[in-house]
Write an enzyme that holds these catalytic residues in place. Structure first.
Site, short mmCIF file in Angstrom:
data_model
loop_
_atom_site.label_atom_id
_atom_site.label_comp_id
_atom_site.label_asym_id
_atom_site.label_seq_id
_atom_site.Cartn_x
_atom_site.Cartn_y
_atom_site.Cartn_z
N ARG A 130 7.08 7.16 -7.21
CA ARG A 130 6.50 5.95 -6.63
C ARG A 130 7.25 4.68 -7.05
O ARG A 130 7.80 4.62 -8.15
CB ARG A 130 5.01 5.90 -6.96
CG ARG A 130 4.36 7.16 -6.37
CD ARG A 130 2.90 7.15 -6.39
NE ARG A 130 2.35 6.04 -5.65
CZ ARG A 130 1.09 5.69 -5.72
NH1 ARG A 130 0.26 6.37 -6.48
NH2 ARG A 130 0.63 4.67 -5.03
N ASP B 88 -6.52 2.95 1.98
CA ASP B 88 -6.86 4.28 1.43
C ASP B 88 -7.70 5.11 2.40
O ASP B 88 -7.89 6.31 2.17
CB ASP B 88 -7.61 4.12 0.10
CG ASP B 88 -6.69 3.60 -1.01
OD1 ASP B 88 -5.46 3.66 -0.84
OD2 ASP B 88 -7.21 3.12 -2.03
N ARG C 202 -6.44 12.19 -1.15
CA ARG C 202 -7.05 11.66 0.09
C ARG C 202 -6.71 12.54 1.30
O ARG C 202 -7.50 12.64 2.23
CB ARG C 202 -6.66 10.21 0.31
CG ARG C 202 -7.10 9.32 -0.84
CD ARG C 202 -7.46 7.92 -0.47
NE ARG C 202 -7.76 7.17 -1.69
CZ ARG C 202 -8.95 7.15 -2.30
NH1 ARG C 202 -9.98 7.81 -1.81
NH2 ARG C 202 -9.13 6.46 -3.40
C1 S3P Z 1 -5.51 -0.03 -5.68
C2 S3P Z 1 -4.72 -0.66 -4.77
C3 S3P Z 1 -4.11 0.02 -3.62
C4 S3P Z 1 -4.80 1.34 -3.32
C5 S3P Z 1 -5.03 2.14 -4.56
C6 S3P Z 1 -5.88 1.38 -5.56
C7 S3P Z 1 -6.03 -0.82 -6.81
O1 S3P Z 1 -2.75 0.28 -3.89
O2 S3P Z 1 -4.07 2.07 -2.39
O3 S3P Z 1 -5.68 3.36 -4.26
O4 S3P Z 1 -6.97 -0.38 -7.50
O5 S3P Z 1 -5.50 -1.91 -7.05
P1 S3P Z 1 -1.59 -0.82 -3.62
O6 S3P Z 1 -1.83 -1.96 -4.49
O7 S3P Z 1 -0.32 -0.10 -3.98
O8 S3P Z 1 -1.67 -1.15 -2.17
#
Ligand code: S3P
Length: 432
Positions: A123, A319, A392
């Site tokens: 990632r 999500d 998911r």
């Molecule tokens: C999250 C932010 C999102 C989301 C993740 C949880 C968080 O990711 O997809 O499941 O708790 O801040 P991104 O900030 O990479 O968009």
């Protein structure tokens, strides 16, 4: 490497209670850990992702009691009270743990090393390494592509105004946490508003925050107060059952205690536009602990029409795209999901995973660089699909299996569900 076998649901009715919110569980642990005194958190999510954050904080000297499975009593060590960890910090599958803790650790006076599993190792971390470096941090990643592990050598930071190219709450929260330790204020501007939990809850801990449009500013802190709060249920977990109840004929389901923060309710907007019947009943909940609104969702079955999901709506339902793709597969007409290239760098490449699995269920899908075009049909055909190690994708296709016709479906490699929703299968068993 677990496998879930699912036949069509028998009935969908009664009540379901999703677990506590994942994003809030990480955030309250981190902020409570550096507060002066004891914070008590109820309806905490004891999922593997949140346990990684919890374990890392313990490794830095924070005492965290567990009076119950979903209760945490965090003995804050004070704003400058974290100890250097004796070993690497294991972030497992959790991007939130890695990105948020990196922000916290950048301004400490010790070194740390943040590692993750195979999926987390793929990632992108440049998105935080770059702005943290602008703040004076010494953070480097494992390779030129900017992937984990992250080596952090904590030092003094200075506040910056960072304009992020991505709408990401993890990037924003990373920088706001670092900003608490910086000299001068830190502002993050996003291209679209991502979930705003960090800036909503920081004032409850006594931090000074200003919000203007898509910009958030945090002022340096000297100390934080402890808090006592009950967390709302996670709307991302509720979404699986919202779609199930919407698409299962004759269903009526009350999903209790769901967080309905407007930066998280994109899926409700999308589904209403498609014709879903979801009512929010906030009457059982008087106050809003931590400034986070909540309600029961009453869902009745409805027939859906196709829609287009894109633009600023994407961060508000990022999500939920996997389960919205299942909804689109059973809607009348052709749905388009666009501007969702972030899905390619989640726990797996979710665009590819969705296209592969939906095709197995006889859905005509076109894969685009930034989304999907999905031709809705009357029914899904039962199939054997894979989670691609992504919680998911696994949960979305268990729901697809509960809706599919003819035979039983299987979803392979479902152990990942524990990263965000350990109670998922127990709730599903109500409908089997
Ligand atoms: C999250 C932010 C999102 C989301 C993740 C949880 C968080 O990711 O997809 O499941 O708790 O801040 P991104 O900030 O990479 O968009």
């Amino acid at each position: 490497m677990e496998l879930i076998e699912i036949a069509k649901a028998r009935s969908v009715s009664g009540t379901a209670v999703p677990s506590g919110d994942k994003s809030l569980s990480h955030r309250v642990l981190i902020l409570s850990a550096i507060a002066d005194g004891v914070s008590t958190i109820t309806n905490f999510l004891p999922s593997e992702d949140c346990l990684c954050t919890e374990r890392a904080l313990r490794q830095m000297g924070v005492r965290i009691e567990r009076p119950g499975r979903t209760t945490r009593r965090v003995h804050g060590v004070g704003f400058r009270g974290l100890h250097p960890p004796q070993t690497d910090l294991w972030m497992g599958n959790s991007g939130t743990s890695m990105r948020l803790l990196a922000g916290l650790l950048a301004g400490q006076n010790f070194k740390s090393l943040l590692k993750g599993d195979e999926s987390l190792q793929k990632r992108p971390m440049k998105r935080i390494v770059l702005p943290l470096t602008m703040m004076g941090a010494e953070v480097s990643s494992g390779n030129k592509q900017g992937n984990p592990p992250l080596y952090i050598s904590g030092r003094s930071l200075r506040g910056v105004h960072y304009t992020s190219p991505v709408a990401s709450a993890q990037v924003k929260s990373c920088l706001l946490l670092a900003g608490l330790y910086a000299e001068g204020k830190t502002t993050v501007t996003e291209p679209a508003k991502s979930r705003d939990h960090t800036e909503r809850i920081l004032p409850a801990y006594g931090a000074e925050v200003e919000i203007e449009g898509n910009s958030v500013t945090v002022h340096p802190a000297q100390s934080l107060h402890p808090v006592n709060a009950e967390l709302p249920g996670d709307i991302s977990s509720a979404a699986y059952f919202i779609v199930l109840a919407t698409l299962f004929p004759g269903a009526q389901l009350r999903i209790k205690n769901v967080g309905v923060n407007p930066t998280r309710t994109g899926a409700l907007d999308v589904l209403s536009r498609m014709g879903a019947n979801v009512e929010i009943d906030s009457s059982p909940y008087g106050e809003q602990p931590l400034g986070e609104p909540r309600g029961d969702l009453i869902v009745r079955s409805a027939s859906l029409s196709a829609t287009t999901i894109g633009g600023d709506e994407i961060p508000r339902c990022i999500d939920e795209i996997p389960i919205l793709a299942i909804a689109a597969s059973l809607a009348r007409g052709t749905s388009v999901i666009k501007n969702a290239q972030e899905l390619r760098v989640k726990e797996c490449d979710r665009i590819k995973a969705l296209a592969t699995n939906l095709r197995k269920m006889a859905v005509a899908v076109q894969e685009k660089e930034d989304g999907l075009i999905i031709q809705g049909r009357h029914a899904l055909t039962a199939a054997n699909v894979h989670s691609f190690g992504d919680h998911r994708i696994a949960m979305a296709f268990v729901i697809a299996g509960l809706l599919a016709e003819r035979a039983a479906s299987t979803v392979a490699n479902t152990a990942c569900i524990k990263t965000s929703f350990p109670d998922f299968e127990e709730i599903v068993s109500q409908f089997r």
